[in-house]
Design a protein around this motif. Structure first.
Motif, PDB file in Angstrom:
ATOM      1  N   ALA A   1      19.259   8.223  39.680  1.00  0.00           N
ATOM      2  CA  ALA A   1      18.365   9.234  39.768  1.00  0.00           C
ATOM      3  C   ALA A   1      19.191   9.341  37.461  1.00  0.00           C
ATOM      4  O   ALA A   1      18.519   9.839  36.401  1.00  0.00           O
ATOM      5  CB  ALA A   1      17.077  10.761  39.870  1.00  0.00           C
ATOM      6  N   ALA A   2      20.162   9.977  38.177  1.00  0.00           N
ATOM      7  CA  ALA A   2      21.383  10.196  36.823  1.00  0.00           C
ATOM      8  C   ALA A   2      21.371   9.083  35.735  1.00  0.00           C
ATOM      9  O   ALA A   2      21.369   9.174  34.450  1.00  0.00           O
ATOM     10  CB  ALA A   2      22.450  11.067  37.714  1.00  0.00           C
ATOM     11  N   LEU A   3      21.277   7.886  36.430  1.00  0.00           N
ATOM     12  CA  LEU A   3      21.538   7.090  34.978  1.00  0.00           C
ATOM     13  C   LEU A   3      20.562   6.732  34.216  1.00  0.00           C
ATOM     14  O   LEU A   3      20.316   6.306  33.517  1.00  0.00           O
ATOM     15  CB  LEU A   3      21.508   6.125  36.122  1.00  0.00           C
ATOM     16  CG  LEU A   3      23.400   5.371  36.558  1.00  0.00           C
ATOM     17  CD1 LEU A   3      23.612   4.155  37.223  1.00  0.00           C
ATOM     18  CD2 LEU A   3      24.701   5.502  35.397  1.00  0.00           C
ATOM     19  N   ALA A   4      19.096   6.781  35.021  1.00  0.00           N
ATOM     20  CA  ALA A   4      18.150   6.881  34.639  1.00  0.00           C
ATOM     21  C   ALA A   4      17.346   7.634  33.828  1.00  0.00           C
ATOM     22  O   ALA A   4      16.602   7.452  32.388  1.00  0.00           O
ATOM     23  CB  ALA A   4      16.743   6.581  35.833  1.00  0.00           C
ATOM     24  N   ALA A   5      18.248   9.192  33.858  1.00  0.00           N
ATOM     25  CA  ALA A   5      17.994  10.507  32.458  1.00  0.00           C
ATOM     26  C   ALA A   5      18.719  10.113  31.722  1.00  0.00           C
ATOM     27  O   ALA A   5      19.067  10.602  30.811  1.00  0.00           O
ATOM     28  CB  ALA A   5      18.107  11.433  33.276  1.00  0.00           C
ATOM     29  N   TRP A   6      20.127   9.319  32.069  1.00  0.00           N
ATOM     30  CA  TRP A   6      21.294   9.171  30.717  1.00  0.00           C
ATOM     31  C   TRP A   6      21.137   8.988  29.525  1.00  0.00           C
ATOM     32  O   TRP A   6      21.094   9.490  28.487  1.00  0.00           O
ATOM     33  CB  TRP A   6      22.667   8.277  31.278  1.00  0.00           C
ATOM     34  CG  TRP A   6      24.115   9.097  30.333  1.00  0.00           C
ATOM     35  CD1 TRP A   6      24.429   8.002  30.702  1.00  0.00           C
ATOM     36  CD2 TRP A   6      24.961  10.575  31.237  1.00  0.00           C
ATOM     37  NE1 TRP A   6      25.456   8.952  29.832  1.00  0.00           N
ATOM     38  CE2 TRP A   6      25.497  10.574  30.964  1.00  0.00           C
ATOM     39  CE3 TRP A   6      24.234  11.034  31.963  1.00  0.00           C
ATOM     40  CZ2 TRP A   6      26.856  11.207  30.406  1.00  0.00           C
ATOM     41  CZ3 TRP A   6      25.008  12.436  32.662  1.00  0.00           C
ATOM     42  CH2 TRP A   6      26.771  11.872  31.404  1.00  0.00           C
ATOM     43  N   PRO A   7      20.117   7.683  28.966  1.00  0.00           N
ATOM     44  CA  PRO A   7      19.387   7.431  28.024  1.00  0.00           C
ATOM     45  C   PRO A   7      19.522   8.219  27.660  1.00  0.00           C
ATOM     46  O   PRO A   7      19.559   8.784  25.719  1.00  0.00           O
ATOM     47  CB  PRO A   7      18.839   6.300  28.250  1.00  0.00           C
ATOM     48  CG  PRO A   7      19.567   5.751  29.334  1.00  0.00           C
ATOM     49  CD  PRO A   7      19.672   6.963  29.948  1.00  0.00           C
TER      50      PRO A   7
END
Length: 603
Positions: free
Chosen positions: A447-453
């Motif tokens: 979830a964190a990686l998906a939001a990072w962009p």
């Protein structure tokens, strides 16, 4: 929501109307009892604290200029009395579980008198498993969820900023959810492996066994369903009534002498009111003398009482919002006779001390939540930067020359509006707060990686999510996040860390710096330590002595200043007020604690 006395009753009580005083006390007693009872779960002195609250409310009622603010003011006094009880006396010895019966403790009383069942009952039972530091906040948040209090009243009562209150409540709710799963797992029939795990447990809820049982339920196929189908606590609590007073607590009356005084102090009128203050409360509060006087010039309704056995321990008084804390006439101390005249001692001459200038450091910062002296303290401590877990500094504006660094706290904050706010604040953005903890932002690596962009799209310099622990471990949350970011071509410019030590010896300095070194060695990126300190979350003593804090701060900050790869560090936290008095740095804008003086000299 419970119907409580309105503004007209408050105004009449403030003016000395005996009938209004009666209605005010009896109308708000259930609210006070519910807050104190839940906050002091397992203590035998709930009635004492309720009594102290009502005495102090009546004593200072004349200072309340805005009757509409009465409930907020009452709740603030209640919270202060709970804190004074924790700080001033050792915890009461818990009752043997075998000797408990309905009404023996607050949870039993709530379950029995509110006829709780199903998940509502499980939630009530789960409150026994919360850490002591979360009980006060639970007592207030529970009433917010049931419609009895507002978030503004919680913020005012606790002295926390809105953002910090939200962080604390989120952490408490996460612990409550874990406790609910524990309660379910313990209900018979139990899994054989869990029964084996419980060998040596005395049956009393505590933090250590909560963690052990919760860990078992996560790993055990038979117990895992305890985490499933948990209805949100807010939905369970919506509309729940206040806990009815126990038998006898609302049935006794005491005689209160209302003395309306003129500005010169001459008695003008007298009225005697029968005030419903409760059986156990009445016996303690009304033994001896309980007198009230309204001073018209200064607006102070002052109560004093004494017990034949021993005088009660004086407790702090919370001033009404926006009201001077200096009354027109001095009110007697609770241990004084109502007729005793206070004496004044001339102040001794003092020498003016020139303060040593703080050492200013661009690295040195602080984690801050709202308190009266935040701006002055940030300047006095020599901070180069600060943050408050929020995307802007609206809640905690800082002084000129001290940089505010915004944060995107969790998944819910990844919105266009919040990101625009953060971008307007500066060039650096802090990532998610303790995503590896259910009590905090509680995000999976995916979830964190998906939001990072979306954070990257701001063009700001990005500091990684701040993990609570294990930042140096292969396969840990931070390791998997950074590995995933590299694989996806995402940018992470620096690493944020949190560290809390439970070893208060001199070895704590090297333990801390060793962890920081290990994280840097593993990833080769600049490091920001956004929270650090000495707190033993699972044992006793919970906090170090002043000497231990000073020794740690001196050694730790000296090591951080020497390490070129450490770009920023922030002590948790700047305020030393309310529930942070044992680890904070400043009691107001220019009054550092012993730890504050050591941090002030760092750089």
């Amino acid at each position: 929501m419970t119907r409580q006395p309105g503004i007209a009753i408050v105004a009449a009580a403030r003016a000395g109307d005996p009938a209004a005083v009666d209605r005010l006390v009896s109308g708000y007693l259930p609210l006070v009892y519910t807050i104190v009872g839940r906050a002091l779960e397992g203590h035998a002195d709930v009635d004492d604290v309720v009594q102290e609250v009502m005495i102090r409310v009546l004593r200072n009622l004349g200072e309340l200029r805005d009757p509409a603010a009465f409930r907020s003011w009452l709740v603030a006094i209640t919270v202060r009395q709970v804190r004074e009880r924790f700080r001033g006396r050792p915890p009461a010895v818990e009752l043997d579980p075998e000797l408990r019966d309905p009404g023996a403790d607050f949870t039993d009383l709530a379950i029995t008198r509110l006829e709780l069942s199903g998940q509502r009952r499980e939630t009530a039972e789960a409150t026994r498993w919360l850490d002591e530091e979360n009980r006060e906040l639970l007592s207030l948040w529970w009433l917010e969820a049931s419609g009895e209090l507002t978030r503004d009243e919680i913020v005012d009562a606790t002295g926390l900023g809105r953002q910090h209150a939200a962080v604390r409540i989120q952490r408490m709710k996460g612990q409550l959810e874990t406790a609910r799963a524990v309660v379910r797992a313990l209900h018979p029939p139990r899994c054989p492996e869990l029964s084996a795990t419980l060998t040596g447990w005395d049956g009393r809820p505590n933090a250590l066994w909560r963690k052990r049982i919760a860990r078992h339920t996560r790993d055990c196929r038979q117990c895992a369903p305890a985490w499933q189908n948990l209805v949100e606590a807010e939905r369970l609590l919506a509309g729940m009534a206040l806990v009815p007073l126990p038998a006898g607590l609302g049935s006794a009356f005491g005689k209160i002498q209302i003395n309306t005084l003129t500005g010169t102090g001459t008695p003008a009128t007298n009225a005697t009111a029968a005030v419903k203050v409760g059986g156990a409360v009445a016996q303690k509060a009304l033994v001896g003398v309980l007198a009230a006087g309204l001073v018209t010039g200064g607006g102070a309704l002052a109560y004093a009482y004494r017990e034949p056995a021993k005088p009660p321990t004086p407790a702090a008084v919370v001033a009404a919002p926006g009201v001077s804390t200096t009354p027109a006439a001095p009110a007697p101390s609770p241990s004084f006779s109502p007729s005793a005249a206070p004496t004044t001692k001339a102040p001794s001459p003092s020498r003016k001390v020139t303060a040593v200038p703080a050492v200013r450091s661009a690295k040195k910062g602080a984690a801050v939540w709202r308190f009266a002296g935040s701006k002055g303290a940030l300047k006095d401590v020599g901070a180069g930067w600060y943050y408050d877990w929020g995307p802007n500094d609206d809640q905690v504006p800082g002084p000129a020359g001290v940089e505010f660094v915004p944060m995107i706290w969790g998944a819910a904050n990844v919105t266009d509006a919040t990101l625009r706010q953060a971008k307007s604040e500066g060039d650096v953005l802090l990532g998610f707060n303790e995503p590896d903890l259910a009590e905090q932002s509680n995000m999976t690596v995916e979830a964190a990686l998906a939001a990072w962009p979306e954070l990257e799209a701001t063009g700001m310099r990005l500091v990684s999510p701040a993990v609570a622990f294990g930042g140096d471990k292969a396969g840990g949350w931070l390791d998997r996040f950074l590995t995933g970011a590299e694989a996806k071509g995402l940018r992470v410019d620096a690493i944020a860390l949190h560290w809390y030590g439970s070893d208060f010896s001199a070895a704590s300095v090297n333990q801390f710096l060793g962890y920081v070194d290990a994280v840097h060695k593993r990833y080769g990126k600049p490091v920001w330590i956004t929270e650090f300190g000495l707190i033993n979350f699972g044992g006793s003593p919970r906090y170090p002595s002043d000497a231990q804090k000073v020794r740690f701060i001196r050694g730790a900050t000296a090591g951080l200043e020497k390490r070129r790869y450490v770009e920023r560090y922030a002590w948790f936290g700047l305020p030393a007020v309310g529930d942070s008095v044992d680890f904070g740095l400043y009691t107001d804008g220019d009054s550092p604690t012993a730890a504050g003086k050591a941090y002030r000299a760092a750089g």
